[in-house]
Design an enzyme around this catalytic site. Structure first.
Site, mmCIF file in Angstrom:
data_model
loop_
_atom_site.group_PDB
_atom_site.id
_atom_site.type_symbol
_atom_site.label_atom_id
_atom_site.label_comp_id
_atom_site.label_asym_id
_atom_site.label_seq_id
_atom_site.Cartn_x
_atom_site.Cartn_y
_atom_site.Cartn_z
ATOM 1 N N THR A 35 -8.870 -5.959 4.104
ATOM 2 C CA THR A 35 -8.759 -5.037 2.977
ATOM 3 C C THR A 35 -9.716 -5.560 1.916
ATOM 4 O OG1 THR A 35 -6.397 -4.736 3.458
ATOM 5 C CG2 THR A 35 -7.175 -3.979 1.302
ATOM 6 N N GLU A 85 -9.299 3.751 -2.091
ATOM 7 C CA GLU A 85 -8.043 3.592 -2.827
ATOM 8 C C GLU A 85 -8.294 2.894 -4.163
ATOM 9 O OE1 GLU A 85 -4.695 2.141 -0.659
ATOM 10 O OE2 GLU A 85 -5.376 3.006 1.255
ATOM 11 N N ASP A 133 0.843 -1.189 0.000
ATOM 12 C CA ASP A 133 0.000 0.000 0.000
ATOM 13 C C ASP A 133 0.883 1.246 0.000
ATOM 14 O OD1 ASP A 133 -2.385 1.366 -0.038
ATOM 15 O OD2 ASP A 133 -2.629 1.349 2.143
ATOM 16 N N GLU A 166 -9.943 12.226 7.711
ATOM 17 C CA GLU A 166 -9.845 13.564 7.118
ATOM 18 C C GLU A 166 -11.200 14.276 7.116
ATOM 19 O OE1 GLU A 166 -7.239 13.785 3.367
ATOM 20 O OE2 GLU A 166 -7.579 11.661 3.672
ATOM 21 N N ASP A 214 -9.047 0.106 2.193
ATOM 22 C CA ASP A 214 -8.007 -0.254 3.161
ATOM 23 C C ASP A 214 -8.507 0.134 4.557
ATOM 24 O OD1 ASP A 214 -5.602 -0.840 4.417
ATOM 25 O OD2 ASP A 214 -4.722 1.110 3.928
ATOM 26 N N LYS A 243 -4.131 -2.111 10.202
ATOM 27 C CA LYS A 243 -4.553 -2.181 8.808
ATOM 28 C C LYS A 243 -4.614 -3.589 8.231
ATOM 29 C CE LYS A 243 -3.178 2.466 7.479
ATOM 30 N NZ LYS A 243 -4.186 2.858 6.470
ATOM 31 N N GLU A 288 -10.634 3.544 3.882
ATOM 32 C CA GLU A 288 -9.780 4.354 3.017
ATOM 33 C C GLU A 288 -10.139 4.039 1.568
ATOM 34 O OE1 GLU A 288 -5.630 3.770 4.068
ATOM 35 O OE2 GLU A 288 -5.756 5.355 5.577
ATOM 36 N N HIS A 290 -3.895 13.834 0.868
ATOM 37 C CA HIS A 290 -4.089 12.946 2.020
ATOM 38 C C HIS A 290 -2.892 13.050 2.964
ATOM 39 C CE1 HIS A 290 -5.125 9.409 4.387
ATOM 40 N NE2 HIS A 290 -3.964 8.856 4.078
ATOM 41 N N TYR A 321 1.060 5.768 -0.603
ATOM 42 C CA TYR A 321 0.605 6.981 0.105
ATOM 43 C C TYR A 321 0.691 8.107 -0.912
ATOM 44 C CZ TYR A 321 0.523 9.597 4.644
ATOM 45 O OH TYR A 321 0.206 10.356 5.744
ATOM 46 N N ARG A 339 -7.878 3.711 13.481
ATOM 47 C CA ARG A 339 -7.016 4.874 13.724
ATOM 48 C C ARG A 339 -6.438 4.903 15.132
ATOM 49 N NH1 ARG A 339 -5.895 5.819 8.649
ATOM 50 N NH2 ARG A 339 -7.696 6.435 7.392
ATOM 51 N N THR A 379 -4.824 6.290 0.203
ATOM 52 C CA THR A 379 -6.081 7.028 0.211
ATOM 53 C C THR A 379 -6.083 8.133 -0.843
ATOM 54 O OG1 THR A 379 -6.221 6.640 2.575
ATOM 55 C CG2 THR A 379 -7.652 8.350 1.687
ATOM 56 N N GLN A 425 -3.674 2.413 15.164
ATOM 57 C CA GLN A 425 -2.612 2.979 14.320
ATOM 58 C C GLN A 425 -1.813 4.053 15.063
ATOM 59 O OE1 GLN A 425 -4.196 4.615 10.677
ATOM 60 N NE2 GLN A 425 -2.202 5.138 9.838
ATOM 61 N N TYR A 471 2.164 2.979 15.372
ATOM 62 C CA TYR A 471 2.815 3.181 14.063
ATOM 63 C C TYR A 471 4.272 3.624 14.117
ATOM 64 C CZ TYR A 471 2.750 8.317 13.569
ATOM 65 O OH TYR A 471 2.991 9.662 13.688
ATOM 66 N N ARG A 486 1.293 16.740 13.033
ATOM 67 C CA ARG A 486 2.441 17.669 13.073
ATOM 68 C C ARG A 486 2.027 18.977 12.418
ATOM 69 N NH1 ARG A 486 4.092 12.927 10.974
ATOM 70 N NH2 ARG A 486 3.790 13.833 8.905
HETATM 71 MN MN MN Z 1 -4.108 2.831 2.884
#
Ligand code: MN
Length: 439
Positions: free
Chosen positions: A269, A213, A139, A386, A245, A265, A211, A146, A141, A249, A372, A252, A256, A155
């Site tokens: 899927t 995708e 997968d 999001e 996906d 994750k 997600e 996203h 990004y 959260r 995503t 995660q 992560y 951040r």
């Molecule tokens: Mn994904």
């Protein structure tokens, strides 16, 4: 090379399978997506089918009747893997032959229509299985929108990490839990720690998300140690599916760092059952998304003229939600977002070339997902993380229900299609999954 359109895309073509000619149907004769099916409730050996209107063409039955050449031989299998391994020349030949036997007015049309039951199965009577035996699932990004949105939640001062615009970011997912559309999705248990909590706990995820995708199935692939140049990347892409996906959260957020996604994750899927081939997408190829002038150019191994000019796909993607309450009242699903795949920061060709650039061997049936798909507008955000800004801005549905994340009984439906002036619209069909309570 990215293949140009040919006579199989001619918008004047119609099929003798009447339902395929309905305006807006996802599977007209210009599409011809491949999947694996058997009659629902039967113990038949799964076999290769091609969706045409509301019917499924039994490819190997057509081969046995000598309506298709040896190009159909790799379809004598319970998965698409042999066809994926066969390569571009076989795919293109088979597509041309399928187009011939399914188009109205062809010399086979009358004969096939008279023996329709030998070759066609109503889609409503079929069970659709995973298109391929997936050896590895990766997968990426690849949406900068996203990545920027998610980065800014964690951040705020430094949303996009310095590597993002240079290197396609990805992680190795898990193939064993890739399931076909319609398979129930069990809410995962996991270890989480709320920012305010003193210590972590174990239990059902409370921040379950989808997600949106796009996934690509790999064709012949490369031997270990040999890269795939960007100029040859498209010959290793068989076609695309919708991918959900599913992501927890809260799991995660706690797990992560430092090695990336893991149990957040790999519990499920979901993929759509029909693989729309790169050949079918030929009329909908567009330039790779333009980068802002002050962004770095991709390194030479990630760039070539063909990819710049036609590396993108004009594919529209939607997310729909049907809650248990809505279903109970017999109401239809509601639209959560709609976005475009053409705005992705990295093309599928770039993702594949990058994946193999270190000599990592890609194999027929491997699944590469985009990450995503989100656009710059609020209505183009491809996940609840999001859309609700990590739960801070809950969605209010038309019936007054609210959602921060998914509830048990929620069904998420992904849809996608390609549309362009002068071409017949084609669809990817649907990718569905309903949340079941945690064990
Ligand atoms: Mn994904």
């Amino acid at each position: 090379m990215i293949r140009p359109p040919d006579d199989t895309h001619d918008p004047r073509l119609r099929s003798w399978v009447e339902s395929a000619n309905a305006p807006g149907h996802p599977f007209p004769v210009q599409n011809l997506p491949f999947g694996i099916f058997r009659r629902a409730g039967s113990r038949e050996r799964p076999r290769v089918g091609v969706a045409i209107g509301d019917r499924i063409l039994d490819v190997i039955a057509c081969r046995r009747a000598a309506y298709l050449s040896g190009a159909a031989e790799p379809c004598d299998a319970p998965s698409l893997n042999r066809l994926l391994a066969a390569g571009q020349e076989t795919w293109t030949t088979l597509r041309a032959e399928l187009s011939q036997i399914l188009r109205d007015g062809s010399y086979r049309a009358r004969e096939m229509r008279e023996r329709e039951g030998d070759f066609l199965v109503p889609a409503t009577e079929a069970e659709l299985l995973l298109p391929a035996e997936i050896g590895d699932y990766t997968d990426f990004y690849a949406s900068v929108h996203h990545a920027t949105n998610v980065g800014s939640m964690f951040r705020p001062d430094n949303p996009l990490l310095p590597n993002y615009k240079h290197v396609p970011i990805g992680y190795h997912g898990r193939a064993s839990s890739v399931v076909p559309s319609g398979t129930p999705v069990r809410r995962p248990n996991g270890q989480t720690k709320a920012p305010t909590a003193e210590s972590p706990s174990f239990g059902p995820s409370r921040m379950l998300d989808y997600e949106l995708e796009v996934g690509a199935f790999v064709g012949p692939g490369n031997p270990l140690g040999a890269a795939i140049p960007i100029s040859e990347a498209e010959a290793h892409l068989f076609g695309v599916v919708l991918v959900n996906d599913w992501s927890a959260r809260d799991i995660q957020g706690w797990e992560y760092q430092p090695l990336g996604p893991f149990l957040a994750k790999n519990f499920a899927t979901t993929v759509s059952p029909w693989v729309v081939t790169m050949d079918a997408l030929a009329p909908f190829r567009v330039p790779a998304a333009a980068r802002p002038a002050d962004d770095p150019s991709p390194l030479p191994y990630l760039s070539d003229g063909d990819n710049i000019e036609r590396g993108g796909i004009a594919l529209t993607l939607e997310v729909w939600l049907c809650t248990a309450a809505m279903r109970h009242r017999g109401e239809r699903e509601v639209l959560l977002s709609r976005g475009g795949f053409a705005g992705m920061y990295w093309t599928l060709g770039q993702l594949l070339a990058h994946h193999a650039s270190n000599g990592c061997n890609l194999r027929p049936g491997d699944l590469i997902a985009s990450g995503t798909v989100s656009g710059p507008e609020r209505g183009e955000r491809g996940c609840l993380l999001e859309l609700t800004w990590r739960g801070a801005e809950p969605l209010t549905l038309p019936d007054g229900e609210t959602r921060r994340f998914l509830e048990d009984g929620d069904e998420v439906i992904l849809r996608g299609w390609c549309e362009r002036e002068g071409s017949v619209r084609i669809g990817l069909g649907e990718c569905r999954g309903r949340i079941e309570p945690a064990v």
